[in-house]
Scaffold this motif. Structure first.
Motif, PDB file in Angstrom:
ATOM      1  N   ASP A   7      39.196  49.468  40.901  1.00  0.00           N
ATOM      2  CA  ASP A   7      39.779  48.275  40.535  1.00  0.00           C
ATOM      3  C   ASP A   7      40.645  47.602  41.606  1.00  0.00           C
ATOM      4  N   ALA A  11      42.187  43.581  38.244  1.00  0.00           N
ATOM      5  CA  ALA A  11      41.807  42.647  36.772  1.00  0.00           C
ATOM      6  C   ALA A  11      41.686  43.089  35.973  1.00  0.00           C
ATOM      7  N   LEU A  12      41.556  44.562  35.532  1.00  0.00           N
ATOM      8  CA  LEU A  12      41.173  45.253  34.478  1.00  0.00           C
ATOM      9  C   LEU A  12      42.767  45.654  33.805  1.00  0.00           C
ATOM     10  N   THR A  79      40.282  44.407  29.102  1.00  0.00           N
ATOM     11  CA  THR A  79      40.426  42.904  29.335  1.00  0.00           C
ATOM     12  C   THR A  79      40.292  42.738  30.825  1.00  0.00           C
ATOM     13  N   HIS A  80      39.367  41.839  31.134  1.00  0.00           N
ATOM     14  CA  HIS A  80      39.358  41.538  32.628  1.00  0.00           C
ATOM     15  C   HIS A  80      39.965  40.137  32.507  1.00  0.00           C
ATOM     16  N   CYS A  81      41.106  40.107  33.563  1.00  0.00           N
ATOM     17  CA  CYS A  81      42.193  38.973  33.534  1.00  0.00           C
ATOM     18  C   CYS A  81      41.878  38.433  34.851  1.00  0.00           C
ATOM     19  N   LYS A 100      32.661  39.123  39.304  1.00  0.00           N
ATOM     20  CA  LYS A 100      33.867  39.747  38.937  1.00  0.00           C
ATOM     21  C   LYS A 100      33.688  40.530  37.563  1.00  0.00           C
ATOM     22  N   MET A 101      33.166  39.907  36.755  1.00  0.00           N
ATOM     23  CA  MET A 101      33.101  40.653  35.524  1.00  0.00           C
ATOM     24  C   MET A 101      31.957  41.645  35.623  1.00  0.00           C
ATOM     25  N   LYS A 103      31.498  43.667  38.127  1.00  0.00           N
ATOM     26  CA  LYS A 103      32.236  44.616  38.769  1.00  0.00           C
ATOM     27  C   LYS A 103      33.068  45.446  37.738  1.00  0.00           C
ATOM     28  N   SER A 104      33.921  44.754  36.849  1.00  0.00           N
ATOM     29  CA  SER A 104      34.741  45.255  35.932  1.00  0.00           C
ATOM     30  C   SER A 104      33.724  46.232  35.058  1.00  0.00           C
TER      31      SER A 104
END
Length: 141
Positions: A7, A11-12, A79-81, A100-101, A103-104
């Protein structure tokens, strides 16, 4: 460690899941009766948990008999921020939030299944597409 290494955007974030105080239990007294719902208060939840452990203890004869086939379900949440709001991410930062989501999701799945992100993708075309916007996921392979 793998979670943090993959990461690069940070973002996580960890997510705490809290259950309500009163739970709903759906049950049938026997096969011929209809399903009905009962509200379980915290005291009743403790009694139900103890009944389940007592049943498990009886079925396994206090652990002396192995349980050949069993499943354990674990609920994992993250949670992806985004740094900005979703609209600001798309318009001002010119970033595709879906990439991006994705990737998370690959980071979480590769951590849980202990596989590289490349092994989680359907085919080479998917891998090529993801490598374009998340090359850092594939540097560890």
């Amino acid at each position: 460690a793998k979670f943090e290494a993959l990461d690069s955007d940070s973002a996580l974030r960890p997510t705490v899941i809290k259950t309500g105080d009163v739970w709903a239990k759906r049950m049938q007294q026997n096969l011929l009766t209809k399903m009905h719902e009962v509200a379980l208060t915290p005291g009743m939840q403790k009694k139900e948990r103890n009944k389940a452990f007592d049943l498990l203890d009886a079925l396994s004869r206090s652990g002396s008999l192995p349980i050949a086939c069993a499943e354990l379900h674990v609920f994992v949440a993250a949670t992806h921020c985004f740094e900005n709001s979703l609209m600001a991410t798309v318009i001002q930062d010119n970033i595709n939030p879906i990439e991006k989501m994705e990737k998370s999701m690959l980071i979480v799945a590769s951590t849980i299944f202990d596989l590289s992100p490349a092994h989680l993708l359907k085919n080479e075309q998917e891998e090529e597409r993801v490598v374009k916007y998340s090359p850092d996921l594939f540097e560890c392979d």
